[in-house]
Structures are given as C-alpha cells and as structure tokens.
Design a protein around this motif. Structure first.
Motif, PDB file in Angstrom:
ATOM      1  N   ALA A 340       0.826  -1.207   0.000  1.00  0.00           N
ATOM      2  CA  ALA A 340       0.000   0.000   0.000  1.00  0.00           C
ATOM      3  C   ALA A 340       0.863   1.262   0.000  1.00  0.00           C
ATOM      4  O   ALA A 340       0.594   2.223  -0.725  1.00  0.00           O
ATOM      5  CB  ALA A 340      -0.930  -0.019   1.214  1.00  0.00           C
ATOM      6  N   THR A 352      -1.154  -1.348  -5.143  1.00  0.00           N
ATOM      7  CA  THR A 352      -2.353  -1.181  -4.314  1.00  0.00           C
ATOM      8  C   THR A 352      -3.292  -2.369  -4.479  1.00  0.00           C
ATOM      9  O   THR A 352      -3.873  -2.860  -3.502  1.00  0.00           O
ATOM     10  CB  THR A 352      -3.074   0.122  -4.687  1.00  0.00           C
ATOM     11  OG1 THR A 352      -2.135   1.205  -4.644  1.00  0.00           O
ATOM     12  CG2 THR A 352      -4.203   0.408  -3.721  1.00  0.00           C
ATOM     13  N   SER A 403      -3.386   5.048   1.160  1.00  0.00           N
ATOM     14  CA  SER A 403      -3.092   4.838  -0.263  1.00  0.00           C
ATOM     15  C   SER A 403      -4.323   5.020  -1.135  1.00  0.00           C
ATOM     16  O   SER A 403      -4.244   5.588  -2.228  1.00  0.00           O
ATOM     17  CB  SER A 403      -2.516   3.432  -0.470  1.00  0.00           C
ATOM     18  OG  SER A 403      -2.247   3.183  -1.828  1.00  0.00           O
TER      19      SER A 403
END
Length: 592
Positions: A340, A352, A403
């Motif tokens: 992340a 991600t 993130s």
C-alpha cells in the motif's frame, strides 16, 4: 512461527539461563511445561567445549530420578526470574533526549565502509533504518541520511540480495553483506520494501525504486497464493545443501552467457576459485554468489537484463528450496502495508491491488465469528490471533486507507483496534499483552516492547494509536498511546536503539506533526503528496465520493469545504487548523 507466544516464553528462559537465544531452541521441561534446562543447538556428541546430547541426556535422567529437589529449585528460580523480566519500570513518556540517545547509540555502531550497524552477522533491521531516516528529517543532520542510503545501497549490491531472482535473504554472515543465510522471509521483504520506498521519497534514488519493484516481482512470482494470501518463507537449503540453488560456478556461467560471460564475471565478481566458502572447513568451493562492487550504469543495466533472464531460466530448472506455504496474519499485514505504501508513493495501482487482494484473503480466510486467527494452511485457519496479528493488520489497514482514501479501510482499522484493546490491553499497568489468554502460558501472559527481526507489537500499536487518533480526532486513542509510552518508559529511554519502531512514535510526537485534509478529486492530486517523504503527517483526501462516509468517521472533516470549487488544503496541528489554502500552486508549495 505458528505459536510465537509459546516460543517467546521459552526463548526468554533460554536468554535468562545462557545470555543468548536463537534457533534451534532446546528446552527440557517438566510434565507441567516448566523448563529447567535451555540451550540453542546441541550436537549429537560433545564437540570442543559444547556438550552433546549423548552426554546431556544421561545427566538429565540421573538428576530427574535422583535429585528431584534440584529440579524443583531450578524451576522455581526460573519462574522467579521470568516474572521479574515482565516487571517494566514505568515513568514519564519519553522525549527528545530518548530519541537523540537512541540515534547516537546506532551511530556509534554504524559501519561507515559497508553500511549497517555492528559487525558480523549483520541483519537488515529496516525499522532501525526508518528511525534514522526520520531522525534526519527531524534534525536536518545529513549524517543520518547518509547512514541509511549507504546501508540500503550496500545491501542491494551485496550477496544478501538475490541478483538473479530478486528478493533479500535473511541476513549476512559477514560484515560485507556478501555471504548470506539464504532463507528468504516474507517479513524481511515487507519491511525492506517500506524502507526503500521511504528512502526513495527522501532521495529520488532510482536504485531504491528499482529495488521496490524487484522485491514485488519476487513476491508475486514465488510467494503469492492464487487467492491473494502471501506465503511465509523459502528455505535456505536444496538437495541438502545451504545455498546450492543460488550459487554458480564460473564455467557454468561461461557456457550459458558465451561472449557476455566475461563482462558478467567482472561486474558480479565471479572467479574460478569462487567466493562461497564451505561452512565447516572455511575452504572456497569454486561456487560464487553474484554481487556488485558499485551500481550498474544505464547501459550495463540494460545489458544485464538479458544475461539475468538467461541465468534465471537455467536456475529455474534446479531443485528449488522448500516453500513454507503457511499464511500468517501478522506477516501478511506487514506485506500489505508495504504494498500500500509503495502504491501511493509510486502512484502505481498494481501495488495497491496486491495489497487489497491480500487483505481480502485475510478477511475471508482468517476471520471466524468476527475473531481474528493467526495461521492459514491447506484450507484450514487456526490458532487465536496474537498481538502481532492485530497490530500489524491495523497498520496495514491504515496504509491501505492512506493509499486509497477509501473510508472502509479506516473504519476497519478502528474496529479491529477496538477489539485489540478489549482483548489485549493491560488494565492495571498499561500496554498490550502478547496473547489473548493464558491457558497455554506456563508463566502467564507476556508483554513485549523490544524489537527483533520485526518490530514488537507494542511498538507498532503505539504508532497505530497515534495515527488513528490524528485521523479521526479521537483523543482517547492518543491517551492509550501515552499509557503505552509510560508503561515502558525506562526501557524506551535507556534502550531506544533496541526499540526503534517505538522511537518513531516519539519522533512523531516531538515533530511539527500535521493532520492534512486535501479536498480534491483523484485527477487533481499533485505528485508532491506522493513523492515527498512526510513521516510526521497523516492525510485525508476528501472527494465527492468519500466525503459523507469520512465525516462520520472523522467528524472534524465535515466542516472542511472547497474554496471557490478549487482544490483546497487544510493543515492542522494538534487538532487545531490554520486558514485553508486554495489552488494547486499554493498547495504544492505547502506540501513540498
């Protein structure tokens, strides 16, 4: 690894009795599980000054049969010593003097030639590097940054890095990062990925970014369960020999690379006599561990990609080291956090997505009746989660929120943190116990503050509490953090270099930390928020999509509005906000 709570108990006993610990761990105990002898490796027969099992076992048998009072006395003394080891000296929350003392302790141990701290064996200890990187940010002293960059570069050039297949081995047996213990651990990849990501943000060094991407390539290729979970480790041995999978003879490289062999051998220090020594005799074996003396230039790097592909294809045909395919919640938490963090820093959705897939695996396979479990293997999840599982998973969720800015991750972090406090918090003295219950604990529940190869659960929990408090405006969470710091005060002040992850929290609280709210749509985000090293801030990105949900989790954001429809930044310190800044030009300047 499946029962670190039990392992921690007996490892503490071993350290009490022998002054050191390690694996394999040898314990001789009563039927009531109380130890009266502890050691690490014991050979079959006596060797030099080391007792052998053939000599030890008859002696233990004789004592057990003929001197039971001696056994009782030993177990009582060990019980008393263990109890004292859990008596932490409380006091005030550490301040800047503790940070400075810890940084100077590490600086005195710094190896200016090869990087790292101390001599052989050398462990990566990324949380120490992340602490020193923050010390540079906090003080502006470039010597701290130089220690981190040199260490990360030397590790990346050395034999501890797998130049053919990528990923880091567990530790270096020598001072130069050349000869590794060849095991590869998931937690090392995770923590090192975070360290390289942060140092790239601080320096923009392209080698550090490349290393992050290559760690991810290794994890995705060799350590990823088809459904998204992450395996634990790869063994050091294959065909009964440590490192056999990873080392090369010069003639083999010449036959594979032909005209390119000479260049490869020069760059990667390959010789006829080899640089890999037999562990028992110390003699060179004719085998080589590829390693660099300096970074490759762009032309060399392009050429090396082809040579590496050839060598990798050949190596894949060898007998592989065994894969430890159990999936641990705590180690997965670390890797999720690393993916992340990298996804945000490099603006790369692939990282991600890997983080989100791995979290989904944990959520779907390691939660039963709303209770977190520790281990998954062969379709079965088992073992009550321990403090590391909760602390590391909460860390992962905070990073996932930072993130993606999906409020669901922040909400889940808060929920798991509430359960963590409810089940593990020491109501009397503060701090978190390691295990959820003491049924299997011969001396009762332990608490841990000192970091090892991974940061301790209390160290990670301390930072989690501070970040969650700043993200939500819930000051009670910071009160818990304050109690953690006070509960372990003496150890944090005296031994901060051994508790560097906790020291990062002390740095955070003694910096000009900020709570940032940027009201902007994803396409309006300036790169400055991604590629700048900002360890002393938390951030909300408030969009049309998430603003309503976020206002319920962090009520203070409900009053933050865009000015004239433009991207708008609110900068708050200690829950007090300054006048908002409107327009990307002003925002970039403030963030940069």
């Amino acid at each position: 690894e499946e029962r670190p709570d039990i392992d921690n108990t007996y490892m503490t006993v071993c350290q009490m009795l022998t002054g050191q610990g390690g694996w394999p761990l040898t314990i001789i105990m009563t039927p009531g599980k109380e130890p009266f002898f502890a050691g690490t490796y014991i050979p079959k027969d006596a060797r030099l000054n080391r007792i052998g099992l053939r000599q030890l076992i008859p002696g233990v048998k004789g004592m057990w049969k003929n001197e039971p009072k001696r056994v009782e006395k030993a177990t009582a003394k060990i019980r008393e010593g263990f109890t004292k080891s859990q008596e932490f000296e409380s006091g005030k929350f550490p301040g800047t003097e503790a940070i400075d003392f810890a940084a100077e302790q590490l600086a005195q141990r710094y190896d200016g030639q090869h990087g790292g701290f101390g001599s052989a064996p050398k462990f990566p200890s990324p949380h120490n590097l992340m602490f020193m990187l923050r010390q540079w940010k906090l003080t502006g002293e470039d010597r701290f940054l130089e220690m981190v960059t040199t260490t990360l570069e030397q590790m990346r050039l050395g034999g501890i890095w797998d130049h053919i297949g990528h990923g880091f081995h567990r530790y270096s047996t020598d001072q130069e990062w050349l000869l590794p213990h060849f095991e590869k651990m998931l937690y090392d990849q995770a923590l090192l990925m975070m360290a390289y990501t942060e140092c790239w943000q601080a320096t923009q060094n392209s080698l550090f970014k490349q290393t992050v991407y290559e760690i991810a390539e290794y994890i995705e290729r060799d350590m990823l369960h088809p459904e998204g979970g992450l395996y634990s480790a790869q063994d050091a041995d294959s065909e009964g020999e440590e490192g056999k999978f990873y080392v090369w003879e010069k003639d083999e490289i010449e036959s594979l690379l032909s005209d390119d062999a000479s260049s490869f051998n020069t760059l990667y220090n390959i010789s006829q006599e080899g640089n890999f020594e037999d562990e028992a005799s110390g003699q060179r074996t004719g085998k080589n561990i590829p390693h660099l003396s300096s970074p490759l230039n762009s032309e060399q790097a392009t050429w090396f990609d082809g040579a590496r592909t050839t060598l990798f294809s050949k190596r894949e045909k060898r007998v592989h080291p065994l894969l430890d395919d159990k999936i641990l919640t705590d180690w997965n938490g670390l890797m999720i956090a690393a993916f992340a963090k990298a996804g945000f820093a490099f603006n790369d959705n692939h990282f991600t997505n890997l983080a989100e897939q791995s979290f989904s695996f944990v959520e779907e396979n390691l939660v039963r009746d709303d209770q977190l479990l520790h281990r998954y293997n062969d379709g079965e999840a088992a073992i009550d989660a321990m403090a590391d599982d909760y602390a590391f998973l909460i860390w992962a969720l905070i990073e996932l929120y930072q993130s993606t800015f999906n409020p669901e991750y922040l909400e889940k972090a808060i929920s798991w943190n509430e359960q963590f406090i409810s089940s593990f918090w020491d109501q009397e003295k503060g701090g978190f116990y390691f295990s959820i219950a003491d049924d299997d604990q011969v001396y009762g529940r332990q608490k841990q503050i000192f970091d090892g190869a991974m940061p301790s659960s209390n160290s990670v929990a301390l930072m989690n509490l501070i970040r969650l408090s700043r993200l939500t405006g819930e000051t009670e969470l910071e009160n818990y953090a304050d109690q953690v710091g006070k509960a372990f005060s003496a150890d944090l002040i005296r031994s901060g270099a051994s508790i560097c992850h906790s020291m990062q929290s002390v740095q955070f609280l003694n910096s000009e930390s900020k709570e940032l709210s940027l009201l902007a749509e994803p396409e309006e985000l300036p790169e400055t928020i991604r590629d700048t090293f900002s360890p002393f801030s938390v951030m909300h990105i408030i969009t049309k999509k998430n603003s309503k949900a976020l206002s319920e989790i962090a009520p203070y954001t409900s009053t933050q509005k865009k000015i004239n429809g433009n991207p708008t930044l609110y900068i708050c310190t200690d829950f007090m906000c300054k006048e908002p800044l409107s327009g990307l030009k002003l925002i970039k300047k403030a963030l940069g």
